[in-house]
Design an enzyme around this catalytic site. Structure first.
Site, short mmCIF file in Angstrom:
data_model
loop_
_atom_site.label_atom_id
_atom_site.label_comp_id
_atom_site.label_asym_id
_atom_site.label_seq_id
_atom_site.Cartn_x
_atom_site.Cartn_y
_atom_site.Cartn_z
N TYR A 163 3.35 10.02 -0.54
CA TYR A 163 4.43 9.45 0.27
C TYR A 163 5.77 9.71 -0.41
CZ TYR A 163 0.55 6.86 2.42
OH TYR A 163 -0.64 6.50 3.04
N ASP A 203 0.83 -1.20 0.00
CA ASP A 203 0.00 0.00 0.00
C ASP A 203 0.87 1.25 0.00
OD1 ASP A 203 -2.88 1.21 0.66
OD2 ASP A 203 -1.41 2.25 1.91
N GLY A 217 4.36 -0.86 8.42
CA GLY A 217 5.51 -0.26 7.76
C GLY A 217 6.80 -0.93 8.19
#
Length: 327
Positions: free
Chosen positions: A57, A52, A294
């Site tokens: 980002y 994702d 993450g």
């Protein structure tokens, strides 16, 4: 690894998915490109097939690194999830809803929520190039845009679905009324939303709705940006430009530490870390389909993937929930 279908569509994702916000660097104090790419590859090698990301980002950097990292893998066995609707380059020409000021190359940069049909299609083309692919498995609107009718944004989804450039449509940070409105035009597969042991608000409304309407729930920040990993209480110092310095101020840190101390023996008994225990607990909550985690390096990525192997029984989950009530 476990794999789960997302909503009512024929798209199966890994229960633990790779969350690529931190590797982009934006608001996270930066990360080494080599470490980031190795973390993506390590995730895939350990069964994490779903990744994702979002254009915002790292202002495209996260998507670019993902595109580079997956080149040597079978694309049909990887699910790419990305977003649209946060604009920073001025291409919105003053349209949209101002969100906040970010920073790029030392300069303040205004970020706008902008989800017009034209912009959605434009952003998808840019994402496809950065990801080095010809389709996106799940496209999501990043945040609601109050200046664009939901029906117009959904029209863009319809076009992209017909063109085969996306396999499924999802939303992110939508409330129930917005999900219902969006679903009038397009089959909405999922809602990506913040959820953690310290942030359980969606259990009151969105979770019951999702269970009743077969809506997939993808959760971000299950670790509360690393706080629930426990390392903060050992080190206690973040880089000056790390947004978490301000973010963590919302929590009663002494109570969080007491909670983590209480569940640490359970993690040790399972041969797991606190992070792994927290991820597994999250994946077992009602209606939670996918949990984003993450990783800044390969070791973290492997540890995240192995969280799914932890076996938590009803009594152990009840124990964790009881301790949570004390926060």
């Amino acid at each position: 690894m476990e794999y789960r279908k997302l909503g009512s569509i024929d798209l199966e994702l890994s229960t633990i998915a790779y969350g690529a916000f931190a590797i982009g660097g934006t608001m996270w104090g930066g990360n080494e490109k080599k470490d980031s790419i190795e973390s993506i590859k390590a995730s895939i090698d350990n069964g994490v097939t779903s990744i994702d990301t979002a254009p915002f980002y790292g202002f495209g950097l996260s998507e670019e690194m993902i595109g580079e990292a997956i080149k040597d893998y079978d694309r049909t066995k990887i699910q790419l999830l990305t977003k649209f609707g946060l604009v920073w380059d001025g291409s919105n020409q003053g349209k949209g809803e101002f969100f906040f000021n970010s920073e790029k190359a030392g300069k303040s940069l205004p970020i706008y929520k902008y989800a017009s049909k034209e912009n959605v299609i434009k952003e998808v083309e840019e994402s496809l190039m950065r990801l080095q692919t010809d389709y996106i498995d799940l496209l999501q609107i990043h945040w609601p845009d109050s200046t664009t009718p939901i029906s117009e944004t959904m029209e863009a989804f319809e076009i992209l679905l017909k063109q085969g450039k996306i396999r499924a449509a999802g939303v992110s940070n939508y409330n129930i009324s917005q999900v219902i409105e969006a679903s009038k035009n397009v089959n909405i597969s999922s809602n990506q939303i913040g959820y953690s042991m310290l942030n359980r608000g969606i259990e009151n409304d969105l979770i019951p709705y999702a269970l009743e309407n077969n809506l997939g729930i993808i959760v971000y920040s299950p670790m509360e940006r690393g706080l629930l990993a426990g390392n903060y209480f050992k080190k206690g110092k973040l880089k000056d430009d790390d947004h978490r310095n301000e973010y963590f101020q919302q929590f009663d840190m002494s109570k969080v530490k007491t909670f983590l101390d209480a569940i640490t023996p359970l993690a040790l008994d399972k041969g797991a870390t606190l992070s792994q225990l927290v991820l597994r607990w999250t994946s077992l909550q009602p209606a939670i389909t996918i949990v984003l985690a993450g990783a800044r390096n390969a070791n973290q990525a492997i540890a995240n993937a192995k969280a799914i192997d932890i076996d938590l029984n009803t009594e152990e989950i009840r124990f964790i929930n009881t301790e949570l009530l004390k926060i």
